[in-house]
Write a protein that holds these residues in place. Sequence first.
Motif, short mmCIF file in Angstrom:
data_model
loop_
_atom_site.label_atom_id
_atom_site.label_comp_id
_atom_site.label_asym_id
_atom_site.label_seq_id
_atom_site.Cartn_x
_atom_site.Cartn_y
_atom_site.Cartn_z
N ASP A 174 0.93 -7.06 -5.87
CA ASP A 174 0.23 -5.86 -6.41
C ASP A 174 0.69 -4.42 -5.37
O ASP A 174 0.79 -5.00 -4.29
N VAL A 175 0.34 -3.34 -5.95
CA VAL A 175 0.60 -2.34 -5.01
C VAL A 175 -0.81 -1.37 -5.28
O VAL A 175 -1.08 -1.05 -6.31
N LEU A 176 -1.08 -1.05 -4.19
CA LEU A 176 -2.38 -0.12 -4.00
C LEU A 176 -1.84 1.15 -3.66
O LEU A 176 -1.55 1.69 -2.42
N PRO A 177 -1.86 2.17 -4.65
CA PRO A 177 -1.37 3.74 -4.50
C PRO A 177 -2.37 4.70 -4.47
O PRO A 177 -3.32 4.52 -5.09
N PHE A 178 -2.21 5.31 -3.52
CA PHE A 178 -3.18 6.42 -3.42
C PHE A 178 -2.55 7.80 -2.63
O PHE A 178 -1.82 7.72 -2.12
N ALA A 179 -3.24 8.92 -3.11
CA ALA A 179 -2.86 10.09 -2.31
C ALA A 179 -3.91 10.70 -1.44
O ALA A 179 -5.11 10.44 -1.95
N THR A 180 -3.61 11.80 -0.70
CA THR A 180 -4.53 12.24 0.27
C THR A 180 -4.71 13.70 0.01
O THR A 180 -4.23 14.23 -1.15
N VAL B 239 0.99 -1.13 0.14
CA VAL B 239 -0.09 0.13 -0.06
C VAL B 239 0.87 1.15 0.03
O VAL B 239 1.74 1.45 0.94
N LEU B 240 0.90 2.05 -1.15
CA LEU B 240 1.56 3.18 -1.21
C LEU B 240 0.78 4.32 -0.79
O LEU B 240 -0.01 4.86 -1.68
N ASP B 241 0.97 5.28 0.18
CA ASP B 241 0.14 6.06 0.64
C ASP B 241 1.11 7.27 0.61
O ASP B 241 1.95 7.83 1.26
N VAL B 242 0.71 8.32 -0.32
CA VAL B 242 1.32 9.62 -0.50
C VAL B 242 0.44 10.38 0.44
O VAL B 242 -0.50 11.04 -0.03
N GLY B 243 0.83 10.90 1.56
CA GLY B 243 0.09 11.78 2.51
C GLY B 243 0.90 13.18 2.56
O GLY B 243 1.79 13.33 1.80
N SER B 244 0.27 13.98 3.55
CA SER B 244 0.50 15.30 3.70
C SER B 244 2.01 15.44 4.35
O SER B 244 2.75 16.42 4.00
N VAL C 63 8.29 8.15 -4.87
CA VAL C 63 7.62 7.10 -5.35
C VAL C 63 8.41 6.08 -6.14
O VAL C 63 8.12 4.82 -5.92
N ALA C 64 9.24 6.72 -6.94
CA ALA C 64 10.14 5.55 -7.78
C ALA C 64 10.91 4.53 -6.85
O ALA C 64 10.97 3.07 -7.05
N GLY C 65 11.47 5.23 -5.59
CA GLY C 65 12.09 4.49 -4.54
C GLY C 65 11.08 3.37 -4.00
O GLY C 65 11.52 2.04 -3.63
N ALA C 66 9.99 3.86 -3.61
CA ALA C 66 8.88 2.91 -3.05
C ALA C 66 8.44 1.62 -4.09
O ALA C 66 8.45 0.66 -3.57
N VAL C 67 8.38 2.15 -5.22
CA VAL C 67 8.27 1.10 -6.25
C VAL C 67 9.18 -0.04 -6.38
O VAL C 67 8.91 -1.18 -6.34
N GLN C 68 10.38 0.23 -6.33
CA GLN C 68 11.47 -0.65 -6.21
C GLN C 68 11.60 -1.32 -5.00
O GLN C 68 11.54 -2.45 -4.88
N ALA C 69 11.39 -0.65 -3.91
CA ALA C 69 11.19 -1.46 -2.60
C ALA C 69 9.98 -2.17 -2.67
O ALA C 69 10.20 -3.69 -2.06
#
Length: 317
Positions: free
Chosen positions: A74-80, A5-10, A60-66
Amino acid sequence: MRLGVLDVGSNTVHLLVVDAHPGARPLPAHSHKAELRLAQLLDADGAIGPAGVDLLVSTVAGAVQAAEDKGCEDVLPFATSAVREATNADAVLERVRRETGVDLAVLSGEEEARLTFLAARRWFGWSAGKLLVLDIGGGSLEVAYGMDEEPDVAVSLPLGAGRLTAGWLPGDPPGPSAVRELRRHVRARIAGTVGDFARLGRPDHVVATSKTFKQLARIAGAARSTEGLYAQRSLTARALAEWVPKLAVMTTEERGALQGVSPARAGQLLAGALVAEAAMDLFEVEELEICPWALREGVILRRLAHLPLPAGRVALR
């Protein structure tokens, strides 16, 4: 299956990797986190500046590699809120998509509140009865209430700890007049929503998620993180009322030295405490319990709920 789960938060970009199966508790396998503070990188027009976009793309690129390194299926990406409210959100999302292959889903504030509520309901179960869930993020405050897995009422207010610190609390520590003005602003915004919840009756159980509430509970005497996920942690209105004036006269460095407070979040703790105190007061909450699960877990649970049925089963209509 292994999900990310990729959470792009504040405040942060956080990749949470879990081993998850329908009907089972998601088991954390890896956490990859970077402090970006996107809410504080907005320019005068409300856009994320070039340096902020560059940093977001590389993170984000680093998180995808991780996620790939950890074997995620599967990766579930979202932003808040920080991305949601940026005036150049479309351009930012397109660049992230073009350069990283990640198509960020931008959650509305109400969706955040509903998914966080789902996580809290699953954690505490049906025996908790009517739940009131509070969540203070970097950009917004979410409040949800209900009997089921979907809340009856869910609202989002622009009262995040990072947003309020940047916009209302200059100085270190801020002056008394700035603290009073912020206190007045926060209470007026929350009070405008209380009627929507009050008509449904009093909750049986009040819970809170987020780093802000966890840190406030810890300085008020709650169990350390080393005592494990299942240690019960609570925060009382009385303890919070005692801490708010103390936090108001502390510098960021002094707050960061408190047990359980992250130095990276210490600057936001006063604003978060003012929001927490106002919410507990206006919703007439004397004590709340800290929930270990929050938005990311809610996203995972919603994903698992929509998995296809196993072969050989018949789905009755």
